[in-house]
Structures are given as C-alpha cells and as structure tokens.
Design a protein around this motif. Structure first.
Motif, PDB file in Angstrom:
ATOM      1  N   GLY A 277       1.002  -1.274  -0.023  1.00 54.15           N
ATOM      2  CA  GLY A 277      -0.195  -0.066  -0.070  1.00 54.15           C
ATOM      3  C   GLY A 277       0.949   1.184   0.109  1.00 54.15           C
ATOM      4  O   GLY A 277       0.588   2.150  -0.757  1.00 54.15           O
ATOM      5  N   ARG A 278       2.021   1.280   0.599  1.00 55.21           N
ATOM      6  CA  ARG A 278       2.817   2.296   0.752  1.00 55.21           C
ATOM      7  C   ARG A 278       3.650   2.415  -0.592  1.00 55.21           C
ATOM      8  O   ARG A 278       3.586   3.560  -1.009  1.00 55.21           O
ATOM      9  N   VAL A 279       3.901   1.631  -1.088  1.00 58.94           N
ATOM     10  CA  VAL A 279       4.309   1.647  -2.704  1.00 58.94           C
ATOM     11  C   VAL A 279       3.436   1.995  -3.685  1.00 58.94           C
ATOM     12  O   VAL A 279       3.535   2.889  -4.577  1.00 58.94           O
ATOM     13  N   LEU A 280       2.144   1.667  -3.401  1.00 60.38           N
ATOM     14  CA  LEU A 280       1.230   1.868  -4.646  1.00 60.38           C
ATOM     15  C   LEU A 280       0.546   3.112  -4.413  1.00 60.38           C
ATOM     16  O   LEU A 280      -0.079   3.881  -5.303  1.00 60.38           O
ATOM     17  N   GLY A 281       0.379   3.511  -3.016  1.00 56.96           N
ATOM     18  CA  GLY A 281      -0.545   4.944  -2.849  1.00 56.96           C
ATOM     19  C   GLY A 281      -0.022   5.962  -3.577  1.00 56.96           C
ATOM     20  O   GLY A 281      -0.935   6.508  -4.309  1.00 56.96           O
ATOM     21  N   PRO A 282       1.242   6.375  -3.609  1.00 54.53           N
ATOM     22  CA  PRO A 282       1.586   7.703  -4.446  1.00 54.53           C
ATOM     23  C   PRO A 282       1.484   7.352  -6.055  1.00 54.53           C
ATOM     24  O   PRO A 282       1.577   8.293  -6.859  1.00 54.53           O
ATOM     25  N   MET A 283       1.399   5.992  -6.325  1.00 56.25           N
ATOM     26  CA  MET A 283       1.357   5.731  -7.904  1.00 56.25           C
ATOM     27  C   MET A 283      -0.308   6.015  -8.350  1.00 56.25           C
ATOM     28  O   MET A 283      -0.520   6.088  -9.600  1.00 56.25           O
ATOM     29  N   LEU A 284      -0.968   5.912  -7.533  1.00 55.10           N
ATOM     30  CA  LEU A 284      -2.490   5.679  -8.094  1.00 55.10           C
ATOM     31  C   LEU A 284      -2.712   7.046  -8.858  1.00 55.10           C
ATOM     32  O   LEU A 284      -3.449   6.917  -9.741  1.00 55.10           O
ATOM     33  N   VAL A 285      -2.198   8.305  -8.385  1.00 54.31           N
ATOM     34  CA  VAL A 285      -2.715   9.375  -9.455  1.00 54.31           C
ATOM     35  C   VAL A 285      -2.058   9.192 -10.807  1.00 54.31           C
ATOM     36  O   VAL A 285      -2.715   9.694 -11.653  1.00 54.31           O
ATOM     37  N   TYR A 286      -0.931   8.599 -10.961  1.00 49.04           N
ATOM     38  CA  TYR A 286      -0.344   8.528 -12.146  1.00 49.04           C
ATOM     39  C   TYR A 286      -0.947   7.431 -13.012  1.00 49.04           C
ATOM     40  O   TYR A 286      -0.992   7.252 -14.134  1.00 49.04           O
ATOM     41  N   ILE A 287      -1.366   6.518 -12.169  1.00 48.67           N
ATOM     42  CA  ILE A 287      -2.193   5.304 -12.943  1.00 48.67           C
ATOM     43  C   ILE A 287      -3.609   5.925 -13.496  1.00 48.67           C
ATOM     44  O   ILE A 287      -3.605   5.759 -14.897  1.00 48.67           O
ATOM     45  N   LEU A 288      -4.351   6.775 -12.611  1.00 49.28           N
ATOM     46  CA  LEU A 288      -5.470   7.355 -13.048  1.00 49.28           C
ATOM     47  C   LEU A 288      -5.016   8.316 -14.363  1.00 49.28           C
ATOM     48  O   LEU A 288      -5.861   8.423 -15.397  1.00 49.28           O
ATOM     49  N   MET A 289      -3.834   9.113 -14.399  1.00 56.11           N
ATOM     50  CA  MET A 289      -3.510   9.769 -15.771  1.00 56.11           C
ATOM     51  C   MET A 289      -3.334   8.950 -16.490  1.00 56.11           C
ATOM     52  O   MET A 289      -3.625   9.435 -17.873  1.00 56.11           O
ATOM     53  N   ALA A 290      -2.566   7.954 -16.702  1.00 57.06           N
ATOM     54  CA  ALA A 290      -2.402   6.831 -17.667  1.00 57.06           C
ATOM     55  C   ALA A 290      -3.658   6.314 -18.364  1.00 57.06           C
ATOM     56  O   ALA A 290      -3.905   6.405 -19.602  1.00 57.06           O
ATOM     57  N   VAL A 291      -4.650   5.905 -17.617  1.00 56.63           N
ATOM     58  CA  VAL A 291      -5.869   5.498 -17.890  1.00 56.63           C
ATOM     59  C   VAL A 291      -6.514   6.449 -18.821  1.00 56.63           C
ATOM     60  O   VAL A 291      -7.431   6.082 -19.864  1.00 56.63           O
ATOM     61  N   ILE A 292      -6.767   7.787 -18.010  1.00 54.19           N
ATOM     62  CA  ILE A 292      -7.535   8.785 -18.618  1.00 54.19           C
ATOM     63  C   ILE A 292      -6.940   9.224 -20.138  1.00 54.19           C
ATOM     64  O   ILE A 292      -7.534   9.306 -21.234  1.00 54.19           O
ATOM     65  N   LEU A 293      -5.464   9.195 -20.341  1.00 57.25           N
ATOM     66  CA  LEU A 293      -4.885   9.577 -21.389  1.00 57.25           C
ATOM     67  C   LEU A 293      -4.856   8.510 -22.482  1.00 57.25           C
ATOM     68  O   LEU A 293      -4.901   8.620 -23.640  1.00 57.25           O
ATOM     69  N   PHE A 294      -5.099   7.240 -21.980  1.00 54.04           N
ATOM     70  CA  PHE A 294      -5.369   6.045 -22.906  1.00 54.04           C
ATOM     71  C   PHE A 294      -6.957   6.465 -23.798  1.00 54.04           C
ATOM     72  O   PHE A 294      -6.800   6.021 -24.666  1.00 54.04           O
ATOM     73  N   ALA A 295      -7.590   6.699 -22.856  1.00 52.72           N
ATOM     74  CA  ALA A 295      -8.961   6.696 -23.570  1.00 52.72           C
ATOM     75  C   ALA A 295      -9.126   8.066 -24.166  1.00 52.72           C
ATOM     76  O   ALA A 295      -9.662   8.309 -25.257  1.00 52.72           O
ATOM     77  N   LYS A 296      -8.319   9.084 -23.645  1.00 50.87           N
ATOM     78  CA  LYS A 296      -8.798  10.600 -24.273  1.00 50.87           C
ATOM     79  C   LYS A 296      -7.484  11.206 -24.136  1.00 50.87           C
ATOM     80  O   LYS A 296      -7.074  11.800 -23.307  1.00 50.87           O
ATOM     81  N   PRO A 297      -6.536  10.997 -25.086  1.00 49.08           N
ATOM     82  CA  PRO A 297      -5.077  11.454 -25.260  1.00 49.08           C
ATOM     83  C   PRO A 297      -5.016  13.170 -25.051  1.00 49.08           C
ATOM     84  O   PRO A 297      -4.073  13.497 -24.445  1.00 49.08           O
ATOM     85  N   ALA A 298      -5.854  13.717 -25.217  1.00 43.29           N
ATOM     86  CA  ALA A 298      -6.077  15.327 -25.096  1.00 43.29           C
ATOM     87  C   ALA A 298      -6.308  15.646 -23.550  1.00 43.29           C
ATOM     88  O   ALA A 298      -6.630  16.966 -23.514  1.00 43.29           O
ATOM     89  N   GLY A 299      -6.887  14.551 -22.794  1.00 45.46           N
ATOM     90  CA  GLY A 299      -7.497  15.045 -21.449  1.00 45.46           C
ATOM     91  C   GLY A 299      -8.766  15.120 -21.516  1.00 45.46           C
ATOM     92  O   GLY A 299      -9.572  14.842 -22.721  1.00 45.46           O
ATOM     93  N   LEU A 300      -9.540  15.018 -20.483  1.00 44.13           N
ATOM     94  CA  LEU A 300     -10.947  14.890 -20.399  1.00 44.13           C
ATOM     95  C   LEU A 300     -11.598  16.167 -21.310  1.00 44.13           C
ATOM     96  O   LEU A 300     -12.758  15.806 -22.005  1.00 44.13           O
ATOM     97  N   PHE A 301     -11.086  17.263 -21.036  1.00 46.89           N
ATOM     98  CA  PHE A 301     -11.737  18.633 -22.156  1.00 46.89           C
ATOM     99  C   PHE A 301     -10.829  19.226 -22.842  1.00 46.89           C
ATOM    100  O   PHE A 301     -11.180  20.387 -23.297  1.00 46.89           O
ATOM    101  N   GLY A 302      -9.969  18.559 -23.228  1.00 50.41           N
ATOM    102  CA  GLY A 302      -8.926  19.005 -24.011  1.00 50.41           C
ATOM    103  C   GLY A 302      -9.001  18.858 -25.563  1.00 50.41           C
ATOM    104  O   GLY A 302      -9.954  18.247 -26.011  1.00 50.41           O
ATOM    105  N   ARG A 303      -8.427  19.891 -26.362  1.00 52.76           N
ATOM    106  CA  ARG A 303      -8.559  19.973 -27.768  1.00 52.76           C
ATOM    107  C   ARG A 303      -7.536  18.807 -28.462  1.00 52.76           C
ATOM    108  O   ARG A 303      -6.390  19.064 -28.047  1.00 52.76           O
ATOM    109  N   ARG A 304      -7.964  18.115 -29.154  1.00 52.84           N
ATOM    110  CA  ARG A 304      -7.037  17.180 -30.027  1.00 52.84           C
ATOM    111  C   ARG A 304      -6.191  18.109 -31.257  1.00 52.84           C
ATOM    112  O   ARG A 304      -6.956  18.977 -31.824  1.00 52.84           O
ATOM    113  N   ALA A 305      -5.021  17.937 -31.030  1.00 52.48           N
ATOM    114  CA  ALA A 305      -3.951  19.059 -31.917  1.00 52.48           C
ATOM    115  C   ALA A 305      -4.066  18.373 -33.240  1.00 52.48           C
ATOM    116  O   ALA A 305      -4.237  17.351 -33.518  1.00 52.48           O
TER     117      ALA A 305
END
Length: 305
Positions: A277-305
């Motif tokens: 848990g101590r190892v995974l705890g700080p990683m959760l935010v970056y896992i969330l970011m990776a999952v969201i960028l995989f689904a939406k590379p420009a972010g939730l409300f970003g414009r695709r370049a």
C-alpha cells in the motif's frame, strides 16, 4: 469505516479546490500563452509568505488576506513584464530552463527575506471550531470554509470565461492566438491579464492553506507535480477540465492513500498489505492519468491537436 471514508473524502475535496486554484492559472497560461511555467508553484509559496507577513503585521488574518491580494497582482504583473514576456517567442526548452532558474532564484530570495524556519499563520477565531457531520465525526470549520471559497472562485471563473468579453478573448486566444492578434487585440495585454490572473489564483491557494500547513520554502515544489497532473488530465486550456481533474486527483490521492492498505488486507497479510500500500499509494494518481490519457489523449476536455 464509513466515518473514515467521509472524512478522507472531505479532505480530498478540500485538497481538490486548492489544486484547482493553482491549476486554473497554469492551464490558462499554457493553453493561451503556450508557455510552460515551472515557477507557478513559487507563486503558491509566495502567497503563503505574503499572508504570513501581513497577518503578523496587522494581527488579523482577514486584513492579511485583503493585503495579500493586491500584492499578488503586483507580483504577477512584475513577473510577467520582467521575465515571462521575454519567453513568449522562445522554445519550450528555453521556457523550462528559464522558469526552473526562476524557481531557484525565488527560493533563495525567500530564504534571504524570511529565513529558513517555517512560519505559521493563526487561524481566524471565527473559523477555528468544528462542526458535527455524522455520529462522532466532526470536521474543522476552516477546512469547510476553504472548500466554499474554492467553489465560489470556480463559479466566478466559469462566469468570467463564459459570459464576459474578457472570457471571450481568453477562449479565442486558447483556440487561435494568431487570429485574435490579427483582429486587433493587444495580445501582450491579454497575456499580462492571463498571467496575473493565474498568479493571483496561485497566491490565493497558498494564503488559504497557510493556517493549515506550515509555510516553508519547499511547499511550492511539492504541489507543482500534482498541479501538472491535474492540467494534463483535465485538458490544457480548459477551466472545466482543471476543476474536474483537480477533484479526481485529490480524492484518488487522499482516499486511495488511506484505504489502499485496508483493501489490500483482504487478499494479503497485514504486513505485506501495508508495504504494498505504501508503494502503490503515491502511484494511484499517475495510474489514473495513464488510464484517462489512454482513453482521451488530449485530456477530459482538451482539444486534439
């Protein structure tokens, strides 16, 4: 267990509104001005030091907050005119190097002016109590006030961006900066407004958190990484994305860090669950970011370049 969950959820919302105040300015600066500003966390730190100074001089938190706001405007205007304006036409690498150097200079300047010892800001007496929520659970009034203030600023920014002429120019600048300039808009003045607004929001976040945390020279660096994660998740240039991204990042970071080891105990022994848990705890935010960028590379409300 439910009391602990509600408590951490509220802590996550409170952290989220603070991250939003910082990320809103950063996403506008990046989305409209196309400037990578690693010194944005410095403004958060400066806001905390300013309110610590003014509150100590006046003996009143509210006077300190009122004096901090025009000082933050002045800091933003001077920083934009002296430093950032020279970087608009430069490459992103030059911007990263210059603003990183600004972080070093600002940190040393703060140490010279205020010293290396952490400062504290007394909490206003009217907000020093706690309110009962459910059962024995109580939550500090000041933290609730921070949440309310952050939500009020979010509503104000939403109105500014969507229903005013300045907001129209901000949206147009984020979409096509060269066209806005060709239509006769003073792009340097627009950039100055954007940067100063971002500086004030970051300083306000630092001022609001000062009575909760100690004011020290490293506080800006620790929050900057999370702020960049918020901007990337929400989508560069999007206020709505910054708000939703800030809440997601803060709640995942706060709730996941506490409940991760508890949930892991269902499949692992307590010692292993605590270690994993101590190892995974700080990683959760970056896992969330990776999952969201995989689904939406420009972010939730970003414009695709």
């Amino acid at each position: 267990m439910m009391n602990l969950f509600v408590l951490q959820l509220l802590n996550g919302v409170q952290l989220g509104v603070l991250l939003f105040l910082i990320a809103a300015g950063l996403t506008l600066v990046f989305g409209i001005m196309d400037v990578i500003n690693l010194a944005h966390g410095v403004l958060y730190m400066v806001g905390a030091y300013l309110i610590a100074t003014f509150a100590a001089a006046t003996g009143n938190f509210w006077w300190g907050l009122l004096l901090m706001l025009p000082a933050a405007v002045l800091v933003g205007m001077v920083l934009e005119f002296v430093v950032m304006r020279r970087l608009y036409a430069r490459s992103h690498l030059d911007q990263v190097l210059a603003t990183f150097g600004l972080v070093m200079i600002a940190s040393e300047a703060v140490k010279m002016i205020w010293g290396t010892s952490p400062l504290s800001v007394p909490m206003p007496e009217i907000l020093s109590g706690a309110v009962p929520l459910m059962g024995p659970l109580k939550y500090p009034v000041y933290r609730i006030a921070v949440i309310v203030a952050g939500l009020a600023v979010a509503v104000g920014l939403f109105v500014l961006v969507n229903y005013t002429r300045v907001g129209m120019l901000l949206r147009a600048g984020a979409t096509n900066r060269s066209t806005v300039s060709a239509l006769g808009v003073d792009i340097n003045r627009l950039f100055s407004v954007v940067f100063t607004l971002g500086a004030v929001l970051a300083c306000l976040a630092g001022a609001l958190v000062a009575p909760i945390l100690s004011v020290d020279t490293g506080m800006g660096e620790s929050v900057l990484i999370l702020t960049f994660v918020v901007v990337v998740i929400g989508g560069i240039g999007s206020i709505k994305g910054a708000f939703l991204g800030a809440l997601l990042v803060a709640i995942v970071d706060t709730v996941g860090g506490v409940f991760g080891p508890i949930w892991l105990r269902q499949i692992l022994d307590p010692a292993a669950a605590g270690q994993v848990g101590r190892v995974l705890g700080p990683m959760l935010v970056y896992i969330l970011m990776a999952v969201i960028l995989f689904a939406k590379p420009a972010g939730l409300f970003g414009r695709r370049a």
